[in-house]
Design a protein around this motif. Structure first.
Motif, mmCIF file in Angstrom:
data_model
loop_
_atom_site.group_PDB
_atom_site.id
_atom_site.type_symbol
_atom_site.label_atom_id
_atom_site.label_comp_id
_atom_site.label_asym_id
_atom_site.label_seq_id
_atom_site.Cartn_x
_atom_site.Cartn_y
_atom_site.Cartn_z
ATOM 1 N N THR A 111 0.850 -1.193 0.000
ATOM 2 C CA THR A 111 0.000 0.000 0.000
ATOM 3 C C THR A 111 0.884 1.241 0.000
ATOM 4 O O THR A 111 2.082 1.154 0.306
ATOM 5 C CB THR A 111 -0.892 0.016 1.244
ATOM 6 O OG1 THR A 111 -0.061 0.288 2.399
ATOM 7 C CG2 THR A 111 -1.615 -1.302 1.445
ATOM 8 N N ARG A 148 -10.801 -5.089 -4.417
ATOM 9 C CA ARG A 148 -10.843 -5.655 -3.062
ATOM 10 C C ARG A 148 -9.986 -4.841 -2.095
ATOM 11 O O ARG A 148 -9.365 -5.359 -1.183
ATOM 12 C CB ARG A 148 -10.337 -7.107 -3.100
ATOM 13 C CG ARG A 148 -11.244 -8.028 -3.920
ATOM 14 C CD ARG A 148 -10.567 -9.328 -4.313
ATOM 15 N NE ARG A 148 -9.766 -9.904 -3.255
ATOM 16 C CZ ARG A 148 -8.665 -10.636 -3.476
ATOM 17 N NH1 ARG A 148 -8.246 -10.834 -4.719
ATOM 18 N NH2 ARG A 148 -7.982 -11.146 -2.478
ATOM 19 N N ARG A 149 -9.968 -3.524 -2.304
ATOM 20 C CA ARG A 149 -9.088 -2.686 -1.503
ATOM 21 C C ARG A 149 -9.466 -2.728 -0.024
ATOM 22 O O ARG A 149 -8.583 -2.756 0.848
ATOM 23 C CB ARG A 149 -9.098 -1.244 -1.993
ATOM 24 C CG ARG A 149 -8.076 -0.395 -1.262
ATOM 25 C CD ARG A 149 -8.044 1.037 -1.742
ATOM 26 N NE ARG A 149 -7.932 1.149 -3.191
ATOM 27 C CZ ARG A 149 -7.649 2.294 -3.821
ATOM 28 N NH1 ARG A 149 -7.491 3.403 -3.104
ATOM 29 N NH2 ARG A 149 -7.581 2.337 -5.121
ATOM 30 N N ALA A 150 -10.738 -2.726 0.275
ATOM 31 C CA ALA A 150 -11.161 -2.739 1.680
ATOM 32 C C ALA A 150 -10.619 -3.971 2.392
ATOM 33 O O ALA A 150 -10.162 -3.900 3.545
ATOM 34 C CB ALA A 150 -12.680 -2.698 1.770
ATOM 35 N N GLU A 151 -10.641 -5.097 1.717
ATOM 36 C CA GLU A 151 -10.119 -6.334 2.305
ATOM 37 C C GLU A 151 -8.614 -6.233 2.530
ATOM 38 O O GLU A 151 -8.084 -6.655 3.567
ATOM 39 C CB GLU A 151 -10.443 -7.498 1.374
ATOM 40 C CG GLU A 151 -9.927 -8.847 1.835
ATOM 41 C CD GLU A 151 -10.211 -9.937 0.813
ATOM 42 O OE1 GLU A 151 -9.520 -10.973 0.874
ATOM 43 O OE2 GLU A 151 -11.108 -9.750 -0.043
ATOM 44 N N LEU A 153 -6.808 -3.471 2.980
ATOM 45 C CA LEU A 153 -6.519 -2.544 4.061
ATOM 46 C C LEU A 153 -6.884 -3.130 5.419
ATOM 47 O O LEU A 153 -6.214 -2.860 6.428
ATOM 48 C CB LEU A 153 -7.256 -1.219 3.832
ATOM 49 C CG LEU A 153 -6.838 -0.448 2.572
ATOM 50 C CD1 LEU A 153 -7.685 0.811 2.409
ATOM 51 C CD2 LEU A 153 -5.355 -0.091 2.622
ATOM 52 N N GLU A 154 -7.918 -3.942 5.447
ATOM 53 C CA GLU A 154 -8.322 -4.564 6.708
ATOM 54 C C GLU A 154 -7.236 -5.523 7.215
ATOM 55 O O GLU A 154 -7.029 -5.678 8.423
ATOM 56 C CB GLU A 154 -9.636 -5.327 6.508
ATOM 57 C CG GLU A 154 -10.197 -5.928 7.785
ATOM 58 C CD GLU A 154 -11.483 -6.684 7.533
ATOM 59 O OE1 GLU A 154 -11.883 -7.459 8.423
ATOM 60 O OE2 GLU A 154 -12.081 -6.507 6.458
ATOM 61 N N GLN A 155 -6.540 -6.164 6.287
ATOM 62 C CA GLN A 155 -5.484 -7.100 6.667
ATOM 63 C C GLN A 155 -4.205 -6.399 7.106
ATOM 64 O O GLN A 155 -3.326 -7.021 7.718
ATOM 65 C CB GLN A 155 -5.156 -8.023 5.491
ATOM 66 C CG GLN A 155 -6.283 -8.961 5.099
ATOM 67 C CD GLN A 155 -5.953 -9.746 3.839
ATOM 68 O OE1 GLN A 155 -4.960 -9.481 3.168
ATOM 69 N NE2 GLN A 155 -6.788 -10.719 3.515
ATOM 70 N N SER A 156 -4.097 -5.100 6.838
ATOM 71 C CA SER A 156 -2.839 -4.390 7.059
ATOM 72 C C SER A 156 -2.382 -4.455 8.502
ATOM 73 O O SER A 156 -1.192 -4.672 8.794
ATOM 74 C CB SER A 156 -2.968 -2.932 6.616
ATOM 75 O OG SER A 156 -3.165 -2.851 5.224
ATOM 76 N N ALA A 157 -3.307 -4.252 9.437
ATOM 77 C CA ALA A 157 -2.919 -4.232 10.845
ATOM 78 C C ALA A 157 -2.310 -5.568 11.258
ATOM 79 O O ALA A 157 -1.309 -5.610 11.989
ATOM 80 C CB ALA A 157 -4.120 -3.897 11.720
ATOM 81 N N ARG A 158 -2.895 -6.684 10.792
ATOM 82 C CA ARG A 158 -2.367 -8.001 11.145
ATOM 83 C C ARG A 158 -0.994 -8.223 10.520
ATOM 84 O O ARG A 158 -0.112 -8.823 11.131
ATOM 85 C CB ARG A 158 -3.338 -9.090 10.699
ATOM 86 C CG ARG A 158 -4.671 -9.072 11.455
ATOM 87 C CD ARG A 158 -5.456 -10.361 11.239
ATOM 88 N NE ARG A 158 -5.833 -10.555 9.846
ATOM 89 C CZ ARG A 158 -6.937 -10.029 9.304
ATOM 90 N NH1 ARG A 158 -7.746 -9.262 10.016
ATOM 91 N NH2 ARG A 158 -7.229 -10.268 8.031
#
Length: 669
Positions: A111, A148-151, A153-158
């Protein structure tokens, strides 16, 4: 038309300056461009001597249509992993987590906030053998970012949490198990290859740190078997000296032909110590021909050392080094007797066959070299030197130069070779004047008169170890003073006051997606392990408890991991071995003539649990006015009746001084 890499100094980046890809160097401009365009970063990482990096460049990055697609869909960033080990480590962790393996070229998609969401290594221009084509990868990643950008970005923290890795480690509170070193050595013994030497299966890497640990802990069989096997194999350049990075086969015959400075510095010391332990002439000869190669082919005019020789020449891997039988016959002037000796000794027609040509390997066993061999080697080298040479990466990396300084200094002292000591002095002087800032901090890289990029933990920690080794080899106070200053800077800039250990980057380093801690000693010692070893040795020369405390904080953090993975933490285990052992602090003072036999007694055997300080009258500046340049171990030490005296101490509690070498040997045990 050149891209934005044209103004860089890295040979690897400059190799790509004419690509139609709009490459940018890593930095704030590239990151800002990704945010402004709202597209992912394509981060492509490699190094100048990397064969498959060259292949992917030829196949894909020089293709105008593929380059146009890359430029349209991504902000493309080229990274030299040798100059930016911080960036490389983050995305290497990512690719290993995502695919289970890693390597270079490393191609990661991230990203605009630097968080990786897909990564791989080499991709072919056309789909084959289960691998998608590079074009397919580009289009699929772009589609995922669009749809599938939302998906993502959601994985970024992990993902970020996983990348923090060692930085999240806390000390276990458990004491070091006294038996862990025996267990580690036993594990290395069990993983050894009893047939071919070394560890594990193909591909085979030198594993210098593991060999050093075995030698230090008294397990000589496995260590010496590995050293002998590599010395005889094609991984060792039988004509010109030096070692390739690894062998692709289990028997060390077929190398991956690139030569790295760091491998050769580490191996030179391992062979030197192997010779001390065994007395085998072969091991001493290999140590010397490795260092002679470095002096001959890798030293710059200012005294620093280049980074690497490429695997390829004329676009073909290994072409510079291999021989057909016809080439051998021609090089030897058609002399069939010399050819027969060459084939018998170097195994040129059997053991070293590689794609229809021959890699020279040494005859097995301990037979003496045939008298014709020097003439054979001279003639073959004369022909080889007329070939197109592999590419040279002529940047000088601080950490790799430090490893070379340590090898030259120790070898110079043990073998009484002034040329090695002079080269070590020159390289150390170069780093301390041209690469060190006014505030004492080191830069990472130097090329064409420019020192660039902030130094990392390994730069500071390796040089700390090297300066102490150079001091012990020469007793010149300037090296000890520089080591002490560097230790203080390392603690202040890289130390973790909360969890212990050291970060890879300094406190004021640019903000990356995470601030990491190096952990493993592969393929070279981590900055953590080097800091622990250097600080432990420095504490025994100075009596300074803070140095020991900082070193022990590394051990407290990592010893549970090291116990379970000795091959990956071998240099850290050297620090634990030093910490757990009876360490002799030896101070030698007095006239050079009577000091020489005492020094030969100390240096005549491999003594990993000895630190050495001296005030020998022939050493330049042996009696320094600056107190910080003199180890506290020398305080109150003096000659006896005009003769040099040796003081053997343990934590500054000393035995009565001796002037006789035999008496000194008895004290050392």
């Amino acid at each position: 038309m050149a891209n934005a890499l044209a103004n860089e100094t890295s040979p690897y980046l400059l190799q790509h300056k004419e690509n139609p890809v709009d490459w940018r160097p890593w930095g704030p401009q590239a990151l800002a461009a990704a945010r402004e365009r709202d597209v992912p970063l394509l981060i492509s990482i490699g190094y100048s001597a990397c064969h498959w990096c060259h292949v992917m460049e030829r196949e894909s990055f020089e293709d105008p249509e593929i380059a146009e697609l890359m430029n349209e869909l991504f902000v493309c960033v080229k990274v030299d992993r040798e100059e930016r080990p911080d960036v490389d480590a983050i995305y290497m962790d990512a690719v290993q987590a995502m695919t289970g393996h890693g390597g270079w070229p490393l191609n990661a998609f991230a990203t605009p906030d630097q968080v990786p969401f897909y990564a791989g290594t080499y991709f072919p221009p056309e789909a084959r053998q289960g691998m998608p084509s590079w074009r397919q990868v580009l289009e699929a990643i772009s589609a995922a970012w669009r749809d599938r950008r939302a998906e993502i970005l959601e994985q970024s923290a992990r993902i970020v949490e996983r990348l923090e890795g060692g930085a999240r480690l806390a000390p276990s509170g458990a004491m070091v198990d006294p038996g862990m070193l025996d267990d580690a050595v036993d594990a290395l013994r069990q993983n050894a290859d009893p047939v071919n030497g070394g560890f594990g299966r193909a591909p085979k890497f030198p594993q210098s740190s593991a060999i050093e640990l075995l030698l230090a802990h008294g397990e000589t069989t496995v260590a010496l078997d590995a050293l002998r096997a590599m010395a005889r194999g094609g991984i060792h350049d039988q004509l010109g000296g030096g070692f390739s990075r690894y062998a692709v086969d289990a028997a060390w015959v077929v190398p991956h032909f690139e030569k790295m400075l760091y491998d050769n510095a580490l191996l030179a010391r391992a062979y030197l110590h192997g010779w001390q332990v065994s007395g085998e002439p072969l091991l001493r000869a290999v140590a010397e021909d490795t260092l002679d190669w470095a002096l001959r082919e890798m030293r710059g005019p200012e005294g620093g050392f280049y980074s690497a020789l490429d695997a390829d020449s004329e676009g073909v891997e290994g072409k510079f080094y291999v021989w057909s039988l016809g080439e051998l016959r021609s090089a030897l002037g058609g002399d069939e007797a010399l050819l027969a000796t060459a084939v018998e000794w170097y195994g040129a027609s059997e053991r070293g066959n590689f794609e229809g040509v021959n890699i020279l390997v040494r005859a097995a066993g301990s037979a003496p070299e045939p008298p014709e061999l020097p003439e054979i080697r001279r003639r073959l080298l004369a022909v080889r030197d007329r070939r197109v040479r592999p590419g040279l990466d002529d940047k000088r990396l601080t950490s790799w130069n430090a490893l070379t300084i340590a090898a030259l200094a120790e070898a110079g002292a043990l073998l009484e070779r002034d040329d090695y000591l002079d080269a070590a002095r020159a390289a150390a002087g170069f780093l301390l004047t041209s690469v060190q800032d006014d505030d004492g901090r080191l830069r990472r890289s130097w090329k064409d008169g420019r020192a660039t990029l902030p130094g990392y933990l390994e730069d500071h920690a390796y040089l700390l170890e090297a300066l102490l080794t150079l001091y012990e080899a020469t007793f010149e106070p300037r090296w000890f003073a520089a080591a002490r200053r560097l230790a203080d800077i390392t603690i202040a800039q890289f130390g973790d006051d909360e969890q212990g250990g050291f970060f890879q980057t300094a406190a004021d380093h640019e903000q990356l997606v995470t601030r990491r801690k190096e952990l493993e000693d592969t393929p070279i010692p981590s900055g953590q392990s080097a800091a622990a070893n250097g600080l432990l040795r420095l504490s025994r020369l100075t009596g300074e408890a803070e140095y020991e405390r900082r070193a022990e904080s590394v051990i407290a953090l990592l010893h549970p991991l090291a116990a379970n993975h000795p091959q990956a933490f071998a240099h850290l285990l050297r620090a634990i071995d030093f910490q757990q052992s009876e360490v002799h602090e030896v101070a030698i003072v007095g006239p050079a003539e009577s000091a020489a036999p005492l020094l030969r007694a100390v240096r005549g055997a491999f003594r990993p649990h000895v630190v050495l300080a001296g005030a020998v009258d022939s050493a330049p500046g042996a009696h320094a006015d600056d107190a910080s340049a003199v180890p506290e171990l020398l305080e109150g030490r003096h000659a006896l009746d005009g003769r040099a005296a040796a003081y053997v101490c343990e934590r500054f509690t000393c035995r009565a001084p001796v002037t006789d070498p035999d008496a000194l040997l008895r004290l050392l045990g």
